[in-house]
Design a protein around this motif. Structure first.
Motif, PDB file in Angstrom:
ATOM      1  N   ILE A  26      -2.121   1.697   2.192  1.00  0.00           N
ATOM      2  CA  ILE A  26      -1.328   2.920   2.104  1.00  0.00           C
ATOM      3  C   ILE A  26      -0.024   2.781   2.887  1.00  0.00           C
ATOM      4  O   ILE A  26       1.044   3.194   2.415  1.00  0.00           O
ATOM      5  N   GLN A  27      -0.124   2.155   4.058  1.00  0.00           N
ATOM      6  CA  GLN A  27       1.097   1.981   4.849  1.00  0.00           C
ATOM      7  C   GLN A  27       2.106   1.074   4.152  1.00  0.00           C
ATOM      8  O   GLN A  27       3.297   1.374   4.114  1.00  0.00           O
ATOM      9  N   LYS A  28       1.609  -0.015   3.585  1.00  0.00           N
ATOM     10  CA  LYS A  28       2.499  -0.919   2.853  1.00  0.00           C
ATOM     11  C   LYS A  28       3.141  -0.174   1.688  1.00  0.00           C
ATOM     12  O   LYS A  28       4.321  -0.314   1.413  1.00  0.00           O
ATOM     13  N   LEU A  29       2.301   0.616   1.022  1.00  0.00           N
ATOM     14  CA  LEU A  29       2.768   1.359  -0.128  1.00  0.00           C
ATOM     15  C   LEU A  29       3.879   2.325   0.283  1.00  0.00           C
ATOM     16  O   LEU A  29       4.909   2.432  -0.384  1.00  0.00           O
TER      17      LEU A  29
ATOM     18  N   ASP B 191       9.188  -5.415 -14.741  1.00  0.00           N
ATOM     19  CA  ASP B 191      10.071  -5.859 -13.670  1.00  0.00           C
ATOM     20  C   ASP B 191      10.534  -4.690 -12.805  1.00  0.00           C
ATOM     21  O   ASP B 191      10.519  -4.766 -11.581  1.00  0.00           O
ATOM     22  N   ASP B 192      10.899  -3.601 -13.464  1.00  0.00           N
ATOM     23  CA  ASP B 192      11.457  -2.486 -12.696  1.00  0.00           C
ATOM     24  C   ASP B 192      10.755  -1.153 -12.992  1.00  0.00           C
ATOM     25  O   ASP B 192      11.291  -0.088 -12.712  1.00  0.00           O
ATOM     26  N   ASN B 193       9.560  -1.231 -13.577  1.00  0.00           N
ATOM     27  CA  ASN B 193       8.794   0.004 -13.696  1.00  0.00           C
ATOM     28  C   ASN B 193       7.307  -0.248 -13.854  1.00  0.00           C
ATOM     29  O   ASN B 193       6.881  -1.301 -14.333  1.00  0.00           O
ATOM     30  N   CYS B 194       6.542   0.726 -13.384  1.00  0.00           N
ATOM     31  CA  CYS B 194       5.091   0.681 -13.493  1.00  0.00           C
ATOM     32  C   CYS B 194       4.654   1.810 -14.396  1.00  0.00           C
ATOM     33  O   CYS B 194       5.158   2.926 -14.295  1.00  0.00           O
TER      34      CYS B 194
ATOM     35  N   TYR C 262       0.485  -3.630  -8.238  1.00  0.00           N
ATOM     36  CA  TYR C 262      -0.673  -4.306  -7.676  1.00  0.00           C
ATOM     37  C   TYR C 262      -1.322  -3.455  -6.589  1.00  0.00           C
ATOM     38  O   TYR C 262      -2.532  -3.278  -6.541  1.00  0.00           O
ATOM     39  N   MET C 263      -0.481  -2.894  -5.754  1.00  0.00           N
ATOM     40  CA  MET C 263      -1.016  -2.065  -4.661  1.00  0.00           C
ATOM     41  C   MET C 263      -1.614  -0.764  -5.173  1.00  0.00           C
ATOM     42  O   MET C 263      -2.653  -0.320  -4.699  1.00  0.00           O
ATOM     43  N   MET C 264      -0.940  -0.159  -6.167  1.00  0.00           N
ATOM     44  CA  MET C 264      -1.490   1.067  -6.763  1.00  0.00           C
ATOM     45  C   MET C 264      -2.895   0.792  -7.279  1.00  0.00           C
ATOM     46  O   MET C 264      -3.830   1.552  -7.038  1.00  0.00           O
TER      47      MET C 264
END
Lengths: 161, 161
Positions: free
Chosen positions: A80-83, A132-135, A115-117
């Motif tokens: 969560i912190q990284k996110l 590249d620029d969207n999830c 990846y984190m999500m």
DNA sequence: TATGAATAATAATTCAAT
DNA sequence: ATTGAATTATTATTCATA
């Protein structure tokens, strides 16, 4: 009589984790030095035992150097912190469209965020596609998509504080 | 004069990989014994160097035992084989719909297959979403989707041989 | 460059004490 | 139960040789 700081096992192991997280520690002797710098004089026997209990292991870093790393389950605690860090630095917008939540990011950042999500394992998230620029976050219902958006906005907000 | 088998570096390192893949090797001495059982008498110095070159490292297995493991990039060599195994056991159908390829699987198997599909890093694959019993492979164009379907069918066919 | 023997460095364990 | 000092085990490196 000589040390300035007294410390119990729990505290000591937390110190060790913190040091390993932020330094490239290659040997237990090195770790001992770093602890000494902070005022903790601990024998190698104790450090060896702590290393085992914490399941800290030597791994290769991306640069090819071998150093001690925390096990994944400990590392995950800070996801969560990284996110928050990523969100605050790289996210441009968060929008909902049907069952999709679209996160636009600075170029090159979407994969890492996706990846984190994914690793958050939110139950509303059926899947994540990263370009590249969207999830693209896929939810099963539209209301779940709204909920996911809200949760993302909260993290985003916190990250910007 | 004493050993029965001559062996070069490449062969030896392959042997080492094979042994590590199939045994719980906890020390280099143990590895040496296993090599000796196969007729290869190799000093610990050489084994130590091989371990380093191969980037083999001690890790915790699921049972908590610490043993030598191959690095991920080596493990990945068998991704296609694993995929064939999975395909032959768990896949119900592979279909195309627009830019999507939909793989239907037995319940609970889609995530693992999706993960492996992703790790193949096919350039046609923009993203993978996995649910419980199906994977959605996202392509950029419809012709790429057709191509992906074809490649999947090939793996599926091979797996069923 | 590849290797082994000897050595050095590193890490884990034993044993005693608390 | 936790720890340190000493010991042992394990791994890496040096040095010599091919």
């Amino acid at each position: 009589m000589e040390g300035f700081c007294f410390i119990n096992k729990k505290e000591r192991q937390e110190k060790i984790c913190a040091i390993i997280r932020t330094n490239e520690v290659r040997t237990q002797k090195e770790l001992r030095e770093l602890l000494k710098n902070q005022g903790y004089d601990i024998t190698l026997a104790t450090i060896s035992r702590d290393i085992q209990e914490l399941k800290v292991r030597k791994e290769y870093s991306s640069n090819g150097v071998e150093s001690y790393h925390l096990p994944n389950n400990v590392t995950e605690k800070s996801t969560i912190q990284k996110l928050q860090q990523y969100f605050s630095e790289a996210i441009l917008s968060i929008e909902v469209s049907g069952v999709f939540v679209i996160i636009r990011t600075d170029p090159g950042n979407a994969k890492a965020i996706g990846y984190m999500m994914d690793s958050l394992e939110w139950k509303q998230l059926a899947g994540v596609i990263s370009g590249d620029d969207n999830c693209l976050l896929l939810c099963k219902t539209e209301s779940e998509a709204e909920k996911v958006k809200k949760k993302c906005l909260e993290i985003w907000g916190r990250g910007r504080n």
